[in-house]
Design an enzyme around this catalytic site. Structure first.
Site, PDB file in Angstrom:
ATOM      1  N   LYS A   9       0.831  -1.192   0.000  1.00 40.12           N
ATOM      2  CA  LYS A   9       0.000   0.000   0.000  1.00 40.12           C
ATOM      3  C   LYS A   9       0.880   1.262   0.000  1.00 40.12           C
ATOM      4  CE  LYS A   9      -3.757  -2.437   2.389  1.00 40.12           C
ATOM      5  NZ  LYS A   9      -4.613  -2.479   3.599  1.00 40.12           N
ATOM      6  N   PHE A  57     -15.155   3.262   7.707  1.00 37.21           N
ATOM      7  CA  PHE A  57     -13.789   3.613   7.304  1.00 37.21           C
ATOM      8  C   PHE A  57     -13.600   3.612   5.787  1.00 37.21           C
ATOM      9  CE2 PHE A  57     -13.897  -0.990   8.240  1.00 37.21           C
ATOM     10  CZ  PHE A  57     -13.448  -1.526   7.042  1.00 37.21           C
ATOM     11  N   ARG A  85      -1.155 -14.759   4.009  1.00 38.08           N
ATOM     12  CA  ARG A  85      -1.957 -14.141   5.078  1.00 38.08           C
ATOM     13  C   ARG A  85      -1.240 -14.271   6.424  1.00 38.08           C
ATOM     14  NH1 ARG A  85      -6.295 -10.754   4.273  1.00 38.08           N
ATOM     15  NH2 ARG A  85      -7.267 -11.562   6.159  1.00 38.08           N
ATOM     16  N   THR A  91      -5.202  -8.028  10.575  1.00 38.50           N
ATOM     17  CA  THR A  91      -5.606  -6.746   9.967  1.00 38.50           C
ATOM     18  C   THR A  91      -5.213  -5.565  10.860  1.00 38.50           C
ATOM     19  OG1 THR A  91      -7.471  -7.893   8.956  1.00 38.50           O
ATOM     20  CG2 THR A  91      -7.596  -5.489   9.031  1.00 38.50           C
ATOM     21  N   ARG A 102       2.870  -6.911   9.236  1.00 42.71           N
ATOM     22  CA  ARG A 102       2.136  -5.855   9.946  1.00 42.71           C
ATOM     23  C   ARG A 102       2.590  -5.764  11.410  1.00 42.71           C
ATOM     24  NH1 ARG A 102      -3.726  -7.507   7.415  1.00 42.71           N
ATOM     25  NH2 ARG A 102      -3.700  -6.189   5.562  1.00 42.71           N
ATOM     26  N   HIS A 115      -1.671  -5.553   1.540  1.00 44.07           N
ATOM     27  CA  HIS A 115      -2.902  -6.322   1.327  1.00 44.07           C
ATOM     28  C   HIS A 115      -2.515  -7.711   0.835  1.00 44.07           C
ATOM     29  CE1 HIS A 115      -6.837  -7.485  -0.246  1.00 44.07           C
ATOM     30  NE2 HIS A 115      -6.161  -7.952  -1.282  1.00 44.07           N
ATOM     31  N   GLU A 126      -9.150 -10.423  -7.573  1.00 47.80           N
ATOM     32  CA  GLU A 126      -8.225  -9.296  -7.416  1.00 47.80           C
ATOM     33  C   GLU A 126      -7.100  -9.347  -8.459  1.00 47.80           C
ATOM     34  OE1 GLU A 126      -7.311  -9.729  -3.240  1.00 47.80           O
ATOM     35  OE2 GLU A 126      -9.315  -9.048  -2.668  1.00 47.80           O
TER      36      GLU A 126
END
Ligand code: IDP
Length: 151
Positions: A9, A57, A85, A91, A102, A115, A126
């Protein structure tokens, strides 16, 4: 072999984390079969995140994703959807385990740097949103024979 869609991102790019993030995916034995830096349009962002369109959001998410370039990737490997993942982590980065991307590099859910598709269905959808078939490469890595057990 399974393909999945990964997106670094805008905050990952702005924070110069491309190399560190890609290294983690590569060192695990996953293979990059497509890569593209792009500015995500509002239309593409809304399509990509359609499942969240009614969430509070959503507007911030669209503004964030369209704010600066992203790096879109297709990653291939055995069980790559579940595996990426796990490598990416929860998340909410404050709940992500240390050692995950993350968990090591982010603090806020709305700025969680990467992502990764969460199911075979979303991976297929996607990948098609971001790549044409002729942008996805089919090739063998020399180390595949040593990374995978013999079939
Ligand atoms: P995922 O990215 O781990 O699959 P999703 O629930 O599909 O998580 O959410 C998509 C993206 O929307 C998240 O990565 C994050 O950028 C953003 N998001 C999700 N929940 C929140 C929230 O509660 N506040 C702000 N942003 C959120």
């Amino acid at each position: 072999m399974e393909k999945t869609f990964i997106m670094l991102k805008p905050d990952a790019i702005q924070r110069r984390l491309i190399g560190k993030i890609i290294t983690r995916l590569e060192e695990r034995g996953l293979k990059i079969v497509a890569a593209k830096m792009l500015n995500v349009t509002k239309e593409l962002a809304m399509e990509h995140y359609q499942e969240h369109k009614d969430k509070p959001f959503f507007e911030d998410l669209i503004d964030y994703i369209t704010s600066a370039p992203v790096l879109a990737l297709v990653i291939e490997g055995e069980n790559s959807i579940k595996l990426t993942r796990k490598i990416v982590g929860a998340t909410n980065p404050q709940e992500a385990d240390p050692g995950t991307i993350r968990g090591d590099f982010a603090l806020h859910t709305g700025r969680n740097i990467i992502h990764a598709s969460d199911s075979p269905r979303s991976a297929e959808r996607e990948i098609k949103l971001f790549f044409n078939d002729d942008e996805i490469h089919d090739y063998t890595m020399l180390d595949e024979k040593i990374i995978y057990e013999p079939r």
